[in-house]
Design a protein around this motif. Structure first.
Motif, PDB file in Angstrom:
ATOM      1  N   ASN A   1       0.834  -1.201   0.000  1.00 30.82           N
ATOM      2  CA  ASN A   1       0.000   0.000   0.000  1.00 30.82           C
ATOM      3  C   ASN A   1       0.870   1.252   0.000  1.00 30.82           C
ATOM      4  OD1 ASN A   1      -1.921   1.997   0.561  1.00 30.82           O
ATOM      5  ND2 ASN A   1      -3.120   0.636   1.852  1.00 30.82           N
ATOM      6  N   TYR A   2       1.873   1.246   0.864  1.00 24.66           N
ATOM      7  CA  TYR A   2       2.778   2.391   0.966  1.00 24.66           C
ATOM      8  C   TYR A   2       3.619   2.535  -0.307  1.00 24.66           C
ATOM      9  CZ  TYR A   2       6.549   5.332   2.872  1.00 24.66           C
ATOM     10  OH  TYR A   2       7.475   6.324   3.088  1.00 24.66           O
ATOM     11  N   ILE A   3       4.077   1.400  -0.836  1.00 23.32           N
ATOM     12  CA  ILE A   3       4.896   1.421  -2.047  1.00 23.32           C
ATOM     13  C   ILE A   3       4.149   2.061  -3.207  1.00 23.32           C
ATOM     14  CG2 ILE A   3       5.905  -0.063  -3.842  1.00 23.32           C
ATOM     15  CD1 ILE A   3       6.693  -1.994  -1.567  1.00 23.32           C
ATOM     16  N   SER A   4       2.893   1.669  -3.404  1.00 22.25           N
ATOM     17  CA  SER A   4       2.117   2.203  -4.530  1.00 22.25           C
ATOM     18  C   SER A   4       1.908   3.710  -4.390  1.00 22.25           C
ATOM     19  CB  SER A   4       0.773   1.487  -4.641  1.00 22.25           C
ATOM     20  OG  SER A   4      -0.030   1.741  -3.512  1.00 22.25           O
ATOM     21  N   ARG A   5       1.684   4.172  -3.168  1.00 21.93           N
ATOM     22  CA  ARG A   5       1.490   5.610  -2.950  1.00 21.93           C
ATOM     23  C   ARG A   5       2.777   6.386  -3.229  1.00 21.93           C
ATOM     24  NH1 ARG A   5      -0.244   4.305   2.239  1.00 21.93           N
ATOM     25  NH2 ARG A   5       0.978   6.051   3.072  1.00 21.93           N
ATOM     26  N   GLN A   6       3.909   5.831  -2.794  1.00 21.64           N
ATOM     27  CA  GLN A   6       5.179   6.524  -3.008  1.00 21.64           C
ATOM     28  C   GLN A   6       5.599   6.519  -4.480  1.00 21.64           C
ATOM     29  OE1 GLN A   6       6.525   8.373  -0.620  1.00 21.64           O
ATOM     30  NE2 GLN A   6       4.748   7.666   0.572  1.00 21.64           N
ATOM     31  N   LEU A   7       5.303   5.449  -5.182  1.00 18.42           N
ATOM     32  CA  LEU A   7       5.599   5.416  -6.617  1.00 18.42           C
ATOM     33  C   LEU A   7       4.750   6.446  -7.353  1.00 18.42           C
ATOM     34  CD1 LEU A   7       5.906   1.576  -7.327  1.00 18.42           C
ATOM     35  CD2 LEU A   7       7.745   3.258  -7.189  1.00 18.42           C
TER      36      LEU A   7
ATOM     37  N   PRO B   1       8.786 -19.234   6.782  1.00 19.70           N
ATOM     38  CA  PRO B   1       9.473 -18.019   6.305  1.00 19.70           C
ATOM     39  C   PRO B   1       9.363 -17.831   4.803  1.00 19.70           C
ATOM     40  CG  PRO B   1      10.879 -19.278   7.795  1.00 19.70           C
ATOM     41  CD  PRO B   1       9.717 -20.152   7.461  1.00 19.70           C
ATOM     42  N   PHE B   2       9.414 -18.940   4.056  1.00 22.79           N
ATOM     43  CA  PHE B   2       9.338 -18.839   2.595  1.00 22.79           C
ATOM     44  C   PHE B   2       7.922 -18.485   2.144  1.00 22.79           C
ATOM     45  CE2 PHE B   2      12.718 -21.832   3.685  1.00 22.79           C
ATOM     46  CZ  PHE B   2      13.789 -21.244   3.033  1.00 22.79           C
ATOM     47  N   MET B   3       6.923 -18.973   2.878  1.00 21.97           N
ATOM     48  CA  MET B   3       5.547 -18.645   2.537  1.00 21.97           C
ATOM     49  C   MET B   3       5.257 -17.166   2.801  1.00 21.97           C
ATOM     50  SD  MET B   3       1.943 -20.319   3.835  1.00 21.97           S
ATOM     51  CE  MET B   3       2.408 -21.938   3.264  1.00 21.97           C
ATOM     52  N   THR B   4       5.686 -16.669   3.959  1.00 23.28           N
ATOM     53  CA  THR B   4       5.439 -15.255   4.269  1.00 23.28           C
ATOM     54  C   THR B   4       6.194 -14.342   3.303  1.00 23.28           C
ATOM     55  OG1 THR B   4       7.211 -15.337   5.937  1.00 23.28           O
ATOM     56  CG2 THR B   4       4.951 -15.644   6.711  1.00 23.28           C
ATOM     57  N   MET B   5       7.440 -14.709   2.961  1.00 24.09           N
ATOM     58  CA  MET B   5       8.201 -13.893   2.011  1.00 24.09           C
ATOM     59  C   MET B   5       7.568 -13.932   0.620  1.00 24.09           C
ATOM     60  SD  MET B   5      12.258 -14.366   2.956  1.00 24.09           S
ATOM     61  CE  MET B   5      12.268 -16.155   2.741  1.00 24.09           C
ATOM     62  N   SER B   6       7.081 -15.116   0.206  1.00 25.48           N
ATOM     63  CA  SER B   6       6.446 -15.239  -1.109  1.00 25.48           C
ATOM     64  C   SER B   6       5.222 -14.348  -1.219  1.00 25.48           C
ATOM     65  CB  SER B   6       6.042 -16.703  -1.358  1.00 25.48           C
ATOM     66  OG  SER B   6       7.154 -17.532  -1.488  1.00 25.48           O
ATOM     67  N   LEU B   7       4.370 -14.387  -0.206  1.00 25.32           N
ATOM     68  CA  LEU B   7       3.147 -13.592  -0.250  1.00 25.32           C
ATOM     69  C   LEU B   7       3.450 -12.109  -0.133  1.00 25.32           C
ATOM     70  CD1 LEU B   7       0.861 -15.883   1.931  1.00 25.32           C
ATOM     71  CD2 LEU B   7       0.723 -15.498  -0.532  1.00 25.32           C
ATOM     72  N   THR B   8       4.494 -11.752   0.611  1.00 23.05           N
ATOM     73  CA  THR B   8       4.892 -10.350   0.698  1.00 23.05           C
ATOM     74  C   THR B   8       5.373  -9.848  -0.657  1.00 23.05           C
ATOM     75  OG1 THR B   8       5.514 -10.566   3.023  1.00 23.05           O
ATOM     76  CG2 THR B   8       6.442  -8.712   1.820  1.00 23.05           C
ATOM     77  N   LEU B   9       6.261 -10.609  -1.294  1.00 25.08           N
ATOM     78  CA  LEU B   9       6.762 -10.231  -2.615  1.00 25.08           C
ATOM     79  C   LEU B   9       5.633 -10.205  -3.643  1.00 25.08           C
ATOM     80  CD1 LEU B   9      10.189 -12.038  -3.135  1.00 25.08           C
ATOM     81  CD2 LEU B   9       9.752  -9.583  -3.115  1.00 25.08           C
ATOM     82  N   ASN B  10       4.773 -11.200  -3.581  1.00 24.19           N
ATOM     83  CA  ASN B  10       3.654 -11.287  -4.522  1.00 24.19           C
ATOM     84  C   ASN B  10       2.791 -10.029  -4.459  1.00 24.19           C
ATOM     85  OD1 ASN B  10       0.517 -12.175  -4.674  1.00 24.19           O
ATOM     86  ND2 ASN B  10       1.696 -13.251  -6.229  1.00 24.19           N
ATOM     87  N   ASN B  11       2.453  -9.623  -3.250  1.00 26.06           N
ATOM     88  CA  ASN B  11       1.597  -8.444  -3.094  1.00 26.06           C
ATOM     89  C   ASN B  11       2.333  -7.155  -3.424  1.00 26.06           C
ATOM     90  OD1 ASN B  11      -1.201  -9.163  -1.904  1.00 26.06           O
ATOM     91  ND2 ASN B  11       0.190 -10.484  -0.768  1.00 26.06           N
ATOM     92  N   GLN B  12       3.612  -7.078  -3.085  1.00 26.81           N
ATOM     93  CA  GLN B  12       4.377  -5.888  -3.443  1.00 26.81           C
ATOM     94  C   GLN B  12       4.435  -5.705  -4.953  1.00 26.81           C
ATOM     95  OE1 GLN B  12       8.236  -6.131  -1.621  1.00 26.81           O
ATOM     96  NE2 GLN B  12       7.507  -5.534   0.407  1.00 26.81           N
ATOM     97  N   MET B  13       4.625  -6.799  -5.682  1.00 29.21           N
ATOM     98  CA  MET B  13       4.685  -6.717  -7.134  1.00 29.21           C
ATOM     99  C   MET B  13       3.332  -6.338  -7.714  1.00 29.21           C
ATOM    100  SD  MET B  13       7.166 -10.031  -7.726  1.00 29.21           S
ATOM    101  CE  MET B  13       7.133 -10.009  -9.507  1.00 29.21           C
ATOM    102  N   ARG B  14       2.271  -6.833  -7.117  1.00 30.13           N
ATOM    103  CA  ARG B  14       0.929  -6.471  -7.576  1.00 30.13           C
ATOM    104  C   ARG B  14       0.652  -4.987  -7.345  1.00 30.13           C
ATOM    105  NH1 ARG B  14      -2.621  -9.716  -4.170  1.00 30.13           N
ATOM    106  NH2 ARG B  14      -4.279  -8.590  -5.197  1.00 30.13           N
ATOM    107  N   PHE B  15       1.082  -4.469  -6.192  1.00 31.23           N
ATOM    108  CA  PHE B  15       0.884  -3.051  -5.896  1.00 31.23           C
ATOM    109  C   PHE B  15       1.735  -2.164  -6.803  1.00 31.23           C
ATOM    110  CE2 PHE B  15      -1.146  -4.352  -1.918  1.00 31.23           C
ATOM    111  CZ  PHE B  15      -2.111  -3.362  -1.768  1.00 31.23           C
ATOM    112  N   GLN B  16       2.784  -2.722  -7.391  1.00 35.96           N
ATOM    113  CA  GLN B  16       3.592  -1.983  -8.363  1.00 35.96           C
ATOM    114  C   GLN B  16       2.988  -2.047  -9.759  1.00 35.96           C
ATOM    115  OE1 GLN B  16       7.950  -2.876  -8.046  1.00 35.96           O
ATOM    116  NE2 GLN B  16       7.367  -3.944  -6.172  1.00 35.96           N
ATOM    117  N   GLY B  17       1.947  -2.857  -9.918  1.00 34.55           N
ATOM    118  CA  GLY B  17       1.295  -2.991 -11.211  1.00 34.55           C
ATOM    119  C   GLY B  17       1.779  -4.158 -12.034  1.00 34.55           C
ATOM    120  N   ASN B  18       2.709  -4.966 -11.484  1.00 34.85           N
ATOM    121  CA  ASN B  18       3.270  -6.107 -12.215  1.00 34.85           C
ATOM    122  C   ASN B  18       2.543  -7.392 -11.827  1.00 34.85           C
ATOM    123  OD1 ASN B  18       5.280  -4.398 -13.381  1.00 34.85           O
ATOM    124  ND2 ASN B  18       6.420  -4.517 -11.463  1.00 34.85           N
ATOM    125  N   THR B  19       1.256  -7.444 -12.149  1.00 37.23           N
ATOM    126  CA  THR B  19       0.430  -8.564 -11.705  1.00 37.23           C
ATOM    127  C   THR B  19       0.788  -9.872 -12.398  1.00 37.23           C
ATOM    128  OG1 THR B  19      -1.242  -7.917 -13.345  1.00 37.23           O
ATOM    129  CG2 THR B  19      -1.522  -7.101 -11.094  1.00 37.23           C
TER     130      THR B  19
END
Length: 229
Positions: free
Chosen positions: A51-57, A120-138
């Motif tokens: 959420n924060y990433i998309s606003r800052q971009l 740890p790998f599941m939480t990191m995967s979902l974090t990266l997945n959502n960060q990329m989606r918020f950047q528009g790279n769905t």
């Protein structure tokens, strides 16, 4: 599609362990709520930081977005690592609390003990997945998360049926697939215009922590309460 695919790990394991015995199916079912909680933690950091990433971009503050991406990713790793450690320590009382009977308990401990190593790998995967989606790279986000799911659909029947590893094979297949999916997402995050994860950009200050908390709590509550119910 990427959000739907996160549920495919348990669905695939449930389907293939159904060829073994009812105790194995019950063990996977009991473990589903724990997997949902881990997913909730991943969504918490993913949505909070994304959420924060998309606003800052949008505000052309690319440097701030980079700091949040790396900070959210690393914090999600530590949260998943803590879950994995506590899960191993309290595996038996947790399994009993979730409803394991004496007959099901050995199967639940075996399956959950292995699967929780991948927290740890599941939480990191979902974090990266959502960060990329918020950047528009769905599309990149979808491909990364689906790679792990497809690997699980291949490994699960191979280890369960062909190598006769039973519920242990199902758990190992899930663990390997989660690690693979996380690695693929990390590699994809370094391509095109995605924000790269760098340790030097980690900045766990109060502002970023508050952004993650306020941005991720609604998602965590929705996912977590659904699991508890």
């Amino acid at each position: 599609i990427s959000m739907l695919s996160t549920s495919m790990y348990n669905l695939a394991d449930t389907y293939f362990v159904g060829t073994i015995n009812t105790q194995s199916v019950a063990a996977v079912g009991i473990s589903f709520s724990v997997m949902a909680i881990i997913q909730a933690v991943g969504f918490f950091f993913g949505h909070g930081s994304g959420n924060y990433i998309s606003r800052q971009l949008g505000a052309k503050e690319h440097r701030k977005a980079e700091k949040m991406a790396s900070t959210g990713f690393i914090l999600s790793f530590f949260a998943g690592f803590l879950i994995a450690i506590l899960g191993q320590i309290f595996i038996t009382p947790l399994a009993i609390f979730l409803g394991s009977t004496p007959t099901i308990l050995p199967y639940t401990e075996r399956y959950l003990g292995i699967v929780m190593l991948g927290a740890p790998f599941m939480t990191m995967s979902l974090t990266l997945n959502n960060q990329m989606r918020f950047q528009g790279n769905t599309m990149s986000a979808m491909k990364g998360i689906l790679s792990g799911v497809l690997l699980n659909l291949t490994l699960a029947p191979l280890l369960i049926i062909y190598f006769c590893m039973g519920i242990t094979g199902a758990a190992i297949a899930t663990l390997i697939s989660q690690i693979f999916g996380c690695l693929m997402l990390f590699l994809m995050s370094r391509r095109r215009q995605n924000i790269r994860i760098r340790l030097k950009d980690v900045s766990p200050n109060k502002q970023l922590a508050n952004e993650i908390i306020f941005g991720g709590t609604p998602s965590f509550s929705r996912q977590g309460l659904g699991s508890l119910s």
